[in-house]
Design an enzyme around this catalytic site. Structure first.
Site, short mmCIF file in Angstrom:
data_model
loop_
_atom_site.label_atom_id
_atom_site.label_comp_id
_atom_site.label_asym_id
_atom_site.label_seq_id
_atom_site.Cartn_x
_atom_site.Cartn_y
_atom_site.Cartn_z
N HIS A 143 -0.32 0.82 6.86
CA HIS A 143 0.96 1.01 6.17
C HIS A 143 2.04 1.34 7.18
O HIS A 143 1.78 2.01 8.19
CB HIS A 143 0.83 2.13 5.13
CG HIS A 143 0.10 1.69 3.91
ND1 HIS A 143 0.59 0.76 3.04
CD2 HIS A 143 -1.11 2.05 3.41
CE1 HIS A 143 -0.27 0.57 2.06
NE2 HIS A 143 -1.32 1.33 2.27
N LYS A 509 5.75 8.22 -6.87
CA LYS A 509 7.10 7.64 -7.00
C LYS A 509 7.45 7.41 -8.47
O LYS A 509 8.59 7.61 -8.89
CB LYS A 509 7.16 6.31 -6.23
CG LYS A 509 8.50 5.57 -6.35
CD LYS A 509 8.52 4.37 -5.40
CE LYS A 509 9.80 3.57 -5.60
NZ LYS A 509 9.66 2.49 -6.56
#
Length: 841
Positions: A143, A509
């Site tokens: 990532h 999120k």
């Protein structure tokens, strides 16, 4: 004279700081050092006074610097933090050695874990049973949160070795001076190394970067740890495995695909085989045992004769070499076969089990002929290494988004074909898992099953549940899958084992930190009950990030905070981005972090009691309140998105060449919805707000009963871990610095109103945490960490002040030439703050 640990840390930091000062003068002149020191002193005064006027002086000093000098001061602070981080990492190992010297039990160690189990009354028989089911798999991912270049990591290895030499109390003055000269050489090289990449890394670069940690550290530290475990728990099978997504993760990454799958597997295989060849040669050199002095087993002689018949050309080439040294002669054939395996020729090994069989044969002969000590040395280390890493090093997982399975493109079909090809060539141990991100129904998994069968790939299908709604639906979807006979046959073929992945990043999120953590906990409870009903072994794959907002935090505590699995003691966890270099970038430190994870997994095989009375009801209410507050501010506030894009460097972060993956998912017109969780967290880290890790928690905790919350903090590991991660994040955040970014926000995005909401929620969260832990200041119970943050702030704050000025100039640029002039210093500020906070996304 031997220094105490804290004195030794201060010595190292002072020495590295003074060395950097000399290098700055040599490279940029006395004026550069003077400017850097002036900015640092103004920052220190601003922190000490807490007054806006003092902070204003710091801002004025930053503005007065020419752009080129701003960039140099940024680099100076950034390099300082690289050196301090290294000193602190080295210090952790020094303290560990001191504990062992004093015969004290180190925290989060195997020694502590076994002691805890003994105190709890666990019997030897129960421990032996636990050893047979203990399973921890750590999966490295690429990532885009890793800001440290491999060149810098290699330099840090060399610096660590130099610091280790300084710890020798018998070091002579001349040797100390030589070490200090070498330190200056390394710091000079780092100053002349651009910490910002010129080009975005390709997937193959990420593959090489991930393999570096195996080559330099993990191939040594992991087998050593397993050897330590087995000395205490002989029944332990292979308790530790490694996986990788690097090259196989295609979710939203157009650069990854069939070619990178093949590249990742072949490079890992080449590294493993080359390492084994080197070790076999060294082992042969050390085992010059003559059969004129010591007997060898008939089994070994028969094996050598078999090798001579099977490989006549090589046997003719070596002739009668080592005829009277049978171990060396056998190992010469092992070395040759490994070379043939590497080249893909017929005389090679069919797989790691064949190599292990040869090594075990040598082991048996040594033990039968007074060579047990020899068998327990290098040979045992090599056997453990082959057992842990095989020929594949780290099993590659493939990840595809569910939408790519519902309407498969030619690329998706080629991906399944590539997986099948890898399995035909190297076996299922190299690649056997497909992770399905964005799983919303059982149909997403059955679609993958159809594609796998069409390609001839034998894959374990792992649904990944990422949003709050998906996590709530996970037990129902898995129940539905276990009603499909085709999926049941797949589970049975895997030894009645099922793997389910839970995502911390997107759920955080989507619904905020507290709600994401609680829904993941509840999903695991339900999934464990489901697995028990169906009599299957369940492995929960935790998709944790580096920051608290993405499920990060101390691994040991996080593992113990999970509900009991079925069976307990089976875990799979991602290691993402900067956490890989921070945890596994130095020898010894990697061993320490691996041990903490393995010790916690061992403890988890004897899980704590169920959640205390009233915990579910209380956490459910807290979660609901936090979710409502978070959603109202982030997703329902009309001005939030424009405020966020101006208040943080989110748009500029995408320019930093951190990873091959785009910062947004494809096909999304809504900026916030299409934005990946990693840059979402990264951007809030840059301005020191760290909002994703705490927003909503203040409102929820303030509404709860302090007495009840204190009870849960004492008795419920999940809640204790949540509160302690929250405390750490709040302590690292700095709203007085974040306020400096408000001038970047246009008036129509309502900066003062939205920032007031942020500040109010931050105050609620901090006050509530202090009330729960019964402390006067954040991290009062952790003075070392508290002091580390306090000492770092005067160096981080100027970087933020410079970043604000660079953002103003970059965004106001009239032409591309001006923007290009500012771009690289701006990117350096982003990389520097990430290094300073030891956290990106």
């Amino acid at each position: 004279m031997t220094l105490g640990p804290e004195a030794a840390l201060r010595r190292d930091v002072r020495l590295l700081g003074e060395t950097l000062g000399r290098v700055l003068v040599e490279q940029g002149g006395k004026r550069l050092l003077a400017d850097e020191e002036r900015i640092r002193e103004l920052s220190r005064r601003a922190r000490a006074s807490g007054r806006a006027r003092a902070r204003g002086r710091l801002g004025e000093a930053v503005v007065s610097l020419p752009l080129e000098r701003q960039a140099e001061v940024l680099r100076a602070f950034s390099l300082y933090f690289q050196l301090v981080n290294l000193a602190e990492q080295h210090h952790r190992l020094r303290r560990r050695r001191q504990y062992e010297h004093e015969q004290r039990t180190p925290r989060e160690s195997l020694t502590e874990a076994f002691a805890r189990l003994e105190r709890a009354g666990v019997t030897r028989r129960q421990l032996a049973a636990a050893g047979r089911r203990l399973s921890l798999e750590l999966v490295l991912t690429a990532h885009p949160t890793e800001a440290t270049r491999r060149t810098v990591l290699q330099a840090q290895l060399r610096l660590d070795r130099l610091l280790a030499r300084l710890d020798d109390p018998a070091l002579s003055r001349s040797a100390r001076e030589e070490i200090e000269s070498e330190l200056a050489e390394e710091v000079t090289a780092l100053w002349q190394t651009d910490e910002v990449r010129s080009h975005r890394p390709r997937v193959v670069d990420e593959i090489r970067h991930g393999l570096w940690f195996f080559e330099q550290i993990l191939l040594d530290d992991a087998p050593s740890l397993v050897g330590d475990l087995r000395r205490r728990l002989p029944s332990a099978q292979t308790p530790l495995r490694f996986g990788s997504w690097i090259g196989g993760d295609q979710d939203g990454n157009p650069a990854a695909g069939p070619r990178t799958i093949a590249e990742a597997v072949s490079r890992a295989r080449a590294l493993a085989l080359a390492r084994y060849r080197t070790e076999v040669r060294e082992l042969a050199a050390s085992l010059g045992i003559a059969d004129t002095l010591v007997d060898v087993s008939p089994e070994l002689r028969a094996s050598i004769a078999k090798d001579e018949r099977a490989m006549p050309a090589y046997a003719a080439r070596i002739g009668r070499t080592n005829e009277d040294e049978p171990y060396r002669r056998k190992l010469s054939f092992v070395w040759y076969r490994l070379g043939e395996t590497l080249a893909g020729r017929a005389d090679g090994y069919g797989g790691a089990p064949e190599l292990l069989a040869d090594l075990e044969l040598i082991d048996r002969s040594l033990r039968a002929n007074r060579g047990a000590r020899l068998a327990d040395g290098r040979l045992a280390a090599l056997r453990r290494r082959v057992e842990l890493f095989g020929f594949h090093l780290a099993k590659l997982d493939v990840r595809l988004h569910a939408r790519e399975l519902r309407r498969p493109s030619p690329r998706t079909r080629r991906t399944f074909a590539a997986a099948a090809d890898v399995q035909r060539r190297y076996g299922e141990e190299a690649l056997d898992t497909l992770v399905i991100s964005g799983t919303e129904s059982g149909d997403d998994v059955t679609a993958a099953l159809d594609l796998a069968r069409e390609a001839g790939a034998r894959l374990s299908l792992v649904p990944l549940f990422e949003t709050i709604d998906d996590l709530r639906a996970a037990p129902r979807i898995v129940e539905e899958l276990l009603g499909d006979r085709r999926l049941v046959r797949l589970v049975e073929r895997r030894g009645r084992r099922l793997e389910v992945m839970v995502g911390y990043s997107d759920s955080g999120k989507d619904g905020g930190y507290l709600t994401a953590q609680w829904e993941i906990y509840r999903a695991q409870e339900e999934l464990a009950r489901l697995a028990a009903r169906h009599r299957i072994e369940l492995t929960i794959f935790h998709g944790r990030g580096g920051s608290a907002g993405r499920g990060g935090g101390p691994t040991h505590a996080a593992i113990l905070a999970q509900p009991p699995g079925h069976p307990p003691g089976r875990l799979k966890i991602t290691e993402q981005g900067e956490t890989i270099s921070f945890k596994y970038g130095l020898p010894g430190l990697a061993s320490r972090n691996l041990e903490a994870a393995l010790a916690a997994t061992l403890l988890a095989t004897f899980p704590h009691a169920d959640a205390p009375r009233g915990a579910h009801e209380t956490l459910g209410k807290l979660s609901e309140r936090a979710h409502s507050e978070y959603r109202a501010f982030v997703w329902e506030e009309p001005s939030f998105a424009p405020f966020f894009r101006a208040f943080t460097p989110i748009d500029e972060v995408s320019m930093l060449a951190l990873g091959s993956r785009p910062s947004r998912r494809p096909g999304g017109d809504d900026f916030l919805r299409s934005l990946r969780a990693i840059p979402w967290v990264f951007a809030w880290t840059q301005n020191r707000c760290l909002l994703p890790a705490w927003f909503g928690c203040g409102t929820a905790l303030a509404d709860g009963s302090v007495k009840e919350l204190r009870r849960l903090y004492r008795s419920f590991p999940f809640f204790r871990s949540l509160v302690e991660n929250l405390e750490m994040t709040l302590a690292k955040s700095s709203l007085e610095i974040a306020r400096g970014y408000l001038p970047l926000v246009p008036a129509d995005a309502e900066p003062e109103r939205l920032f007031k909401a942020i500040a109010t929620e931050h105050e609620r969260a901090a006050s509530s945490v202090l009330a729960i832990v019964q402390a006067d200041a954040l991290l009062d119970r952790h003075p070392v960490v508290q002091r580390s943050i306090a000492l770092r702030n005067p160096y981080v704050d100027p970087m933020n002040a410079i970043q604000v000025e660079l953002l103003k100039r970059y965004r106001a640029a009239d032409d591309e030439a001006e923007r290009e002039l500012v771009r690289r210093p701006l990117l350096r500020s982003i990389a520097g703050i990430a290094a300073a906070l030891r956290n990106t996304g």
